[in-house]
Design a protein around this motif. Sequence first.
Motif, PDB file in Angstrom:
ATOM      1  N   GLU A  81       1.601  -3.838   0.773  1.00 31.32           N
ATOM      2  CA  GLU A  81       3.000  -3.748   0.365  1.00 31.32           C
ATOM      3  C   GLU A  81       3.557  -5.110  -0.009  1.00 31.32           C
ATOM      4  N   ASP A  82       4.551  -5.073  -0.871  1.00 30.44           N
ATOM      5  CA  ASP A  82       5.304  -6.270  -1.244  1.00 30.44           C
ATOM      6  C   ASP A  82       6.426  -6.424  -0.223  1.00 30.44           C
ATOM      7  N   GLY A  89       9.113  -5.107  10.507  1.00 33.55           N
ATOM      8  CA  GLY A  89       9.707  -3.807  10.791  1.00 33.55           C
ATOM      9  C   GLY A  89       8.857  -2.662  10.292  1.00 33.55           C
ATOM     10  N   SER A  90       9.527  -1.572   9.962  1.00 31.77           N
ATOM     11  CA  SER A  90       8.815  -0.389   9.501  1.00 31.77           C
ATOM     12  C   SER A  90       8.441  -0.545   8.034  1.00 31.77           C
ATOM     13  N   SER A  91       7.987   0.539   7.437  1.00 31.85           N
ATOM     14  CA  SER A  91       7.480   0.493   6.078  1.00 31.85           C
ATOM     15  C   SER A  91       8.550   0.042   5.085  1.00 31.85           C
ATOM     16  N   ASN A  92       8.100  -0.745   4.095  1.00 37.26           N
ATOM     17  CA  ASN A  92       8.986  -1.166   3.011  1.00 37.26           C
ATOM     18  C   ASN A  92       8.614  -0.459   1.711  1.00 37.26           C
ATOM     19  N   ALA A  93       7.917   0.658   1.807  1.00 35.45           N
ATOM     20  CA  ALA A  93       7.518   1.396   0.619  1.00 35.45           C
ATOM     21  C   ALA A  93       8.754   1.800  -0.176  1.00 35.45           C
ATOM     22  N   PRO A  94       8.711   1.672  -1.520  1.00 35.69           N
ATOM     23  CA  PRO A  94       9.887   1.973  -2.343  1.00 35.69           C
ATOM     24  C   PRO A  94      10.280   3.441  -2.304  1.00 35.69           C
TER      25      PRO A  94
END
Length: 225
Positions: A81-82, A89-94
């Motif tokens: 991930e970018d 923290g948790s996921s930064n998926a768009p």
Amino acid sequence: GTNIENMKKDVQPLLEKIEQDPSVEYSVLSIGYNSAKEIHKAKIYAKMKPKEQRVGISQEDMVIKYTNQFKNYKNMVITVEDLPPFDTGSSNAPIQIVVTGDDLDILNETTQKIMTMLSHTNGVTNIDRDYESGKPEIKIDIKRQNAQKVGVSASEIAGILGSAYSSTEAISFYEEKGRQFDITLRFDDQYRKSIDDMKKLQVRSTNGDLVSLEGIVNFEETKST
């Protein structure tokens, strides 16, 4: 079901690839990075060099590159991930899909179907979910009649298991430079690897005899919910 040393070994090949990348300034490995300190989870943060030092290579290029490189690693779920600097923290998926419900089995089945559907969708990569099936655990039930017969209480059984595995009970303390530190007791790793090791643990009965836990406790390997 893993430990820190094995996790380090599993993640090391990934870390080495990133460290050897000429576009990466430095990298940081963190095991058990979340609030629950789950040691079966690791995160590698890679700081990219300034744009002028990596002409023609964007962060998106790096995400695609390592997504393709890491997809064949077995026994691990790897997402690239970018991220903002040092995000933990948790996921930064768009794009994120939230599935809620009361039945864990249905949630598991439903999210698996969604992930399968997304895997056949052009342009979708790094498909992951934060749902986890049960972690390995050992269920312990005291054979109360047997324990009473030999004069061993539930608290004494809990005490020997705690001393062997958790090291939470202080047996003494020492002071240094005005500060007090607890001294705790825990068995060496080689003596607490399996259920058989637990069965061999002994607790002292009311008449002074040592009694093996095998005769007064049932042990069962299960999965947590």
